[in-house]
Structures are given as structure tokens and as C-alpha cells.
Design a protein around this motif. Sequence first.
Motif, PDB file in Angstrom:
ATOM      1  N   ASP A 198       0.771  -1.255   0.465  1.00  0.00           N
ATOM      2  CA  ASP A 198      -0.054   0.234   0.060  1.00  0.00           C
ATOM      3  C   ASP A 198       1.074   1.406  -0.112  1.00  0.00           C
ATOM      4  N   SER A 231       2.263   1.548  -3.635  1.00  0.00           N
ATOM      5  CA  SER A 231       0.953   1.871  -4.547  1.00  0.00           C
ATOM      6  C   SER A 231       0.654   3.498  -4.437  1.00  0.00           C
ATOM      7  N   LEU A 257       2.568  -2.801 -10.397  1.00  0.00           N
ATOM      8  CA  LEU A 257       1.868  -2.039 -11.004  1.00  0.00           C
ATOM      9  C   LEU A 257       1.188  -1.086 -12.085  1.00  0.00           C
TER      10      LEU A 257
END
Length: 316
Positions: free
Chosen positions: A95, A98, A143
Motif C-alpha cells: 500500500d 501504491s 503497478l
Amino acid sequence: MANLLWLEGSACSGNTMSFLTAEQPDVIDLLTQYGIKLSWHPSLSLESGHAVSKLLNEFIEGRNTLDILVIEGAIAQGPHGTGKYDVFCERPFKDWVSDLSKVAHIVVAVGDCACFGGVPAADPNPTDATGLQFHKTQKGGFLGASYVSRSGFPVINVSGCPAHPDWITQTLIGAVTRPNDLLLDEYHRPRDLYSTTTHTGCTRNEYFEYKIGSETLGCKEGCLSVNFGCQGHYTHSSCNRILWNGHSSKTRAGVPCFGCTEPEFPTFNYFKTAKRMGIPKKAPLGVPQLPYIAAAGVSKLAAPERLKGKLIKGRP
Ligand code: SF4
Ligand code: SF4
């Protein structure tokens, strides 16, 4: 100053160890001469816990500019897509990656695990690990295939297990000072560093030509592909052009190249050569199979006595 943030996912820290031994330029020069500020690094910085979350959130919320995000290690997505196999500063590591990849101007993956999944993503891949923008040879990874950073670049991959220290520092300088000159190959590796093979510059090339094999590991003579599975003739690397510690490489030390810069790494047949009629089966990069077998057979017959006589048994 360009802010550089280095984070580590599923990894052994081998690329950090490699980075610290860089010589052209070394890490001190990198941080004092090229306008790069190391905002945080898991092994080199003093801050931990909440101080690190605060720093990362400043980047994510736009209170600080993230110029270069360096990721070492694979991204653990399991169990069941939660990323909880790898928790960092109270959040799944994935996370953080990201969120930070959305604000980073350049993203650099260092080492095969970050580039392609590497060792953590090897079968049976219990943590559902993957590379930043590739899963092995498949474009996508964590990604996604269409990801580009704020500067419009895909993830720049500095592959290797570990990546050569100077490949890391030189790529970071290129990313900061002249990003538009960084030409990448099909696996997003800088072409300057990965357009030739380990074979280029290997001191054993003449033995390769005549298929004269080394008889022991660690010896100085003979080609390591004949008996010990050297993958140097089809592995993209500059290991024999930009030497390790300024003077050596695996093949110079008598150890076969394992192909650690390639997306398929790791494979499972190290130290072994598959052969057909006494000749290594796999052709060098770009050479058609049949002409290779024919040419290699003839070369083997023509092997000069002066080379065969130089084979040294035992360790040097
Ligand atoms: S040892 Fe490996 S890199 Fe060196 S000549 Fe033989 S195949 Fe090429
Ligand atoms: S010689 Fe081969 S295995 Fe060794 S570092 Fe270079 S590319 Fe990787």
C-alpha cells in the motif's frame, strides 16, 4: 536537491550491500556531488517507526516532493491480496508503494526481485510476490503495464542479484541529471548497461570459440559454458565491461554466470550444461540453432593444441 527515498520489500538487502560498495561514483560522491538528498533508507537512516510514516505521508500528501523512489525487493501481495505478509510502518508494504508511486517523479527498481519478482516470486511463490512492473517476463507486475511515473517514465529496472553497484549509482545519476537520455530495453533496463552480454569482455572467449571447457570451478582457463552451465553468452549484463570491485567478475574468478539480470532468474540448473553431441545445446544470443551446432562442431574439431594444453587442473 532531489529527494531520494529507498524502501525495501521482500528482499535480502543484497542490493543495499552492493550499493554501498559503488566506486564509479561511490555513495558519498553520489550524495555530495550530484544534487541527491537521501531522504530515508532502511539500513542507512536513523529514523524508525512513526518518524518514517510521517516522512512517507508528507510525500503522499504533497507536503514534500518525491523525486526518486527506489524499491529494493519484490512486492508481497498475499495472503489473498491483502499484502499482510509484508507489513511496514503499520501498513502493508504494497500500500505504501501504491501511494508513493503515484507521486514519485521517477521510480527505480533495484535488483531482480524488485524488477521481475526474482527469488520471492519463484515457484511456488507462497507470498504471491511480484516485481514492480513485470512478473518474470510478463509486463504488468504490481503497478500494471501502463504505469508511468510523474515524469512520464515506466519503472526503470536495474536488474541483477544483486545489481552491480556502479549500475545503481550511474542509473540514479542519469535519472536525476538527464532522464531523457535513459534509453531502456524491452525489460526497462538502461541500454547502456544491458545491451551487451556477460560474454562481452570475458577473458575466456577464445575457449568458447573452440568449445574447450574448464575442468574445475575456480580455474583460470577454459570456457565455463562447456561443463558448468555458464549463461554468459545469452545474459544481458556488463559484468565483464564494468568489473566488480574494479577488477573482477564471476567468470574471471572461475564461476559460471547464472543469468541473474534476466527476468526468468532464478532457474534451477546451475553448474550443469545440457549438451548435444558433446556441444552445449543452447546457442548464443541471436544465433540460429542449426548453424550454431554446425559451426560449434567444426570449431571443436579445429581446437588448437596450444589452448588445450593451457587447461589447468585444480584451483589456481
Ligand atoms: S565463461 Fe561464460 S561468459 Fe566466458 S566465454 Fe565462456 S560462456 Fe562466455
Ligand atoms: S556474471 Fe552473470 S550471474 Fe554474475 S552478476 Fe553478472 S549477470 Fe549476474
